[in-house]
Every structure is written in structure tokens, then in C-alpha cells.
Motif scaffolding. Structure first.
Motif, PDB file in Angstrom:
ATOM      1  N   GLY A   6      83.179  83.760  57.349  1.00  0.00           N
ATOM      2  CA  GLY A   6      83.317  83.055  58.616  1.00  0.00           C
ATOM      3  C   GLY A   6      84.664  82.378  58.761  1.00  0.00           C
ATOM      4  O   GLY A   6      85.363  82.115  57.781  1.00  0.00           O
ATOM      5  N   GLY A   7      85.028  82.114  60.008  1.00  0.00           N
ATOM      6  CA  GLY A   7      86.209  81.319  60.284  1.00  0.00           C
ATOM      7  C   GLY A   7      87.542  82.022  60.185  1.00  0.00           C
ATOM      8  O   GLY A   7      88.583  81.373  60.176  1.00  0.00           O
ATOM      9  N   VAL A   8      87.543  83.360  60.127  1.00  0.00           N
ATOM     10  CA  VAL A   8      88.817  84.073  59.997  1.00  0.00           C
ATOM     11  C   VAL A   8      89.375  84.534  61.338  1.00  0.00           C
ATOM     12  O   VAL A   8      90.512  84.989  61.412  1.00  0.00           O
ATOM     13  N   GLY A   9      88.581  84.429  62.405  1.00  0.00           N
ATOM     14  CA  GLY A   9      89.109  84.757  63.726  1.00  0.00           C
ATOM     15  C   GLY A   9      88.602  86.045  64.339  1.00  0.00           C
ATOM     16  O   GLY A   9      89.307  86.648  65.155  1.00  0.00           O
ATOM     17  N   LYS A  10      87.374  86.463  63.997  1.00  0.00           N
ATOM     18  CA  LYS A  10      86.821  87.679  64.606  1.00  0.00           C
ATOM     19  C   LYS A  10      86.727  87.534  66.127  1.00  0.00           C
ATOM     20  O   LYS A  10      87.071  88.450  66.872  1.00  0.00           O
ATOM     21  N   THR A  11      86.248  86.367  66.572  1.00  0.00           N
ATOM     22  CA  THR A  11      86.107  86.155  68.014  1.00  0.00           C
ATOM     23  C   THR A  11      87.471  86.099  68.683  1.00  0.00           C
ATOM     24  O   THR A  11      87.648  86.620  69.798  1.00  0.00           O
ATOM     25  N   GLY A  47      91.148  88.595  72.320  1.00  0.00           N
ATOM     26  CA  GLY A  47      92.502  89.107  72.529  1.00  0.00           C
ATOM     27  C   GLY A  47      92.501  90.546  72.990  1.00  0.00           C
ATOM     28  O   GLY A  47      93.286  90.932  73.874  1.00  0.00           O
ATOM     29  N   LEU A  48      91.604  91.345  72.406  1.00  0.00           N
ATOM     30  CA  LEU A  48      91.484  92.746  72.834  1.00  0.00           C
ATOM     31  C   LEU A  48      90.970  92.831  74.270  1.00  0.00           C
ATOM     32  O   LEU A  48      91.448  93.651  75.062  1.00  0.00           O
ATOM     33  N   ALA A  49      89.984  91.998  74.602  1.00  0.00           N
ATOM     34  CA  ALA A  49      89.455  92.007  75.972  1.00  0.00           C
ATOM     35  C   ALA A  49      90.542  91.622  76.973  1.00  0.00           C
ATOM     36  O   ALA A  49      90.664  92.233  78.045  1.00  0.00           O
TER      37      ALA A  49
END
Length: 272
Positions: free
Chosen positions: A11-16, A21-23
Motif C-alpha cells: 500500500g501507499g506506493v501510488g496505484k491510484t 494520471g492515465l485517466a
């Protein structure tokens, strides 16, 4: 329609951040996109400023009929071009550690039933699945539905081990039942150029994954948090840091779309 999962098993690595960013890049370049928020924290749904819906992705995983999927999709507050299959805390009830084959294919079946304006069209060119940081039913459902996986990490010791486990999960899903799934690459987030620990971990990642590590890394910029806090795509946050980050996401989007074209060209004619 290309389906990409953003994942790491830490967790907390920036998946969201990567999913958003892609969206934003897809919207900026006119690529109709759907964000599927599989993380029970539903941070992507919040950042995309989605209004109330009659259903959520939790209901879709209960029942993937088209009527349920339609009720769970809403336009984002970012404007035309980005819709959201909305997340909810209740999605956690689907995160079984040992799911059945039927449970694992519900998301894929739901995405296959997305309806365009006519029976021969697709409503989205890109579907982006934001995964939770665990290898239960939710992440495995995303991998069962995806064509590509972006492995997200930051340059720290525990995140490196998390991305290795995520890579192993992608390979396991390829062997288990989704041979079309490919790891697009490893994206390193929150990099500080003058940090010696970060430099050491980035070199470690390149030794582990070779050319799968993207050349472009996401720098640690306050603009990312500022744009998310304002419920805006980073592409509209007009600062030097935001423009630097936006360029990375444009490159990532281009790599995704090129990989889809190569796969289409390589496919036998009867499968196109």
C-alpha cells in the motif's frame, strides 16, 4: 477496448495516482476511458468527483448483468471522456483469499457486457482498473479481466518486494486462465533525484526487471496531491511540476495504446 490494471502488493506506493494520471491523459488526448475503482477505500471515486449512483462495483461483483453495470457507472466530475465504475467500502466483502473461478470472472463478464451506442461499438477505448494492495479476489479479478498490468512501486525496500510479488501474481494469472495478460512494465513513483536510497533502489529494480522498468519515472511533486485534492486531472494543474508529471502519463498512455495495436496486428484474422 484495452483493459489495464494498476497494481502493487504494497500500500501507499501510488496505484491510484497512476490510475488517475492515465485517466487524465486519456481525456486530454480524446481517448474515451472508464475507471474501475476496485479498492474498497474508493479514493479514485472521490478524486474523480463522482455523484451518487444506484449501485457500485460491489453490486456488479454480486451480479454482473448489464442493467446492474449501467447503474454503477457514472460520469466523472472531470467532464466528458472519463466515466467511473464507482467504488465503495462494501467491495471488501468480495475480497476473499481463495475465490472460486466463477467469482474471479464476474468483473471480466461485466466489462464484456459494456454497451456502446450501437451493438457493434464499444463505449470505451480504455478501461483502467485501480486495484487494492492485496492479492485476494479483487486484485485477481482485475488480472483475470485485464490485457495489461502496470506494476507501481516507489524506490523503497519494502515496495521493491511488493512489486516482485505483483509481477509473480501477473505471471500466475497468465498461466491460470488469462494468457492475453501482459505486464506492461514497472513504473517508479515518488522519486527524489538527489536521494541516494532512491537511486540504489531504482538500480535494484532495473537489475530485477530489466527493460520492463519504464525509463520515465514519476517525480515526487506536490502538484499531484494538490490536483487530487482539487478533484482535477493533473493535466489541468498548471505548474511546472504538474507539466512534468503529465508528460510521463502521456508517454505511458502512448505505450499502452501501441501495445494494443501490436497485439491486434499479431492476432490471427479470425480473432480480430
Amino acid at each position: 477496448m484495452l483493459v489495464v490494471a494498476t497494481l502493487s502488493l504494497k500500500g501507499g506506493v501510488g496505484k491510484t495516482t497512476v490510475a488517475l494520471g492515465l485517466a487524465g491523459a486519456a481525456q486530454h488526448h480524446g481517448v474515451p476511458a472508464l475507471v474501475v475503482d476496485l479498492d474498497p477505500q474508493a479514493n479514485a471515486t472521490i478524486a474523480l468527483d463522482v455523484g451518487p449512483t444506484a449501485a457500485t462495483v460491489a453490486d456488479v461483483l454480486d451480479d454482473p448483468r448489464p442493467s446492474v453495470v449501467r447503474r454503477a457507472i457514472a460520469p466523472s466530475g472531470w467532464g466528458e471522456g472519463v466515466d467511473v465504475l464507482v467504488g465503495a467500502e462494501q467491495t471488501e466483502r468480495h475480497n476473499h483469499p481463495d475465490p472460486s473461478g466463477t467469482q474471479l470472472t464476474r468483473l471480466r463478464r461485466a466489462l464484456e457486457r459494456l454497451e456502446g451506442p450501437d451493438e457493434d461499438s464499444e463505449p470505451y477505448r480504455l478501461v483502467i482498473i485501480d486495484c487494492p494492495p492485496s492479492l485476494g479476489q479483487l486484485t485477481r479479478s482485475a488480472l483475470a479481466a485485464a490485457d495489461r498490468a502496470v506494476l507501481v512501486t516507489d524506490p523503497t525496500m519494502f515496495a521493491v518486494s511488493g512489486v516482485q510479488r505483483a509481477f509473480d501474481a501477473v505471471q500466475a494469472e497468465r498461466a491460470r486462465g488469462n494468457p492475453d495478460l501482459q505486464p506492461l512494465g514497472v513504473l517508479i513513483n515518488r522519486v527524489r533525484p538527489r536521494n541516494t536510497e532512491h537511486a540504489f533502489r531504482m538500480e535494484e529494480l532495473r537489475e530485477l526487471f530489466g527493460p520492463l522498468v519504464f525509463t520515465g519515472v514519476l517525480p515526487d511533486r506536490s502538484a499531484i496531491q494538490q490536483a487530487q485534492g482539487a478533484c482535477m486531472p493533473i493535466q489541468r494543474w498548471d505548474t511546472p511540476g504538474a507539466r512534468e508529471v503529465s508528460a510521463i502519463f502521456t508517454g505511458l498512455l502512448g505505450r499502452l495504446l501501441r501495445s494494443a495495436r501490436r497485439a491486434e496486428v499479431a492476432a490471427p484474422p479470425h480473432t480480430r
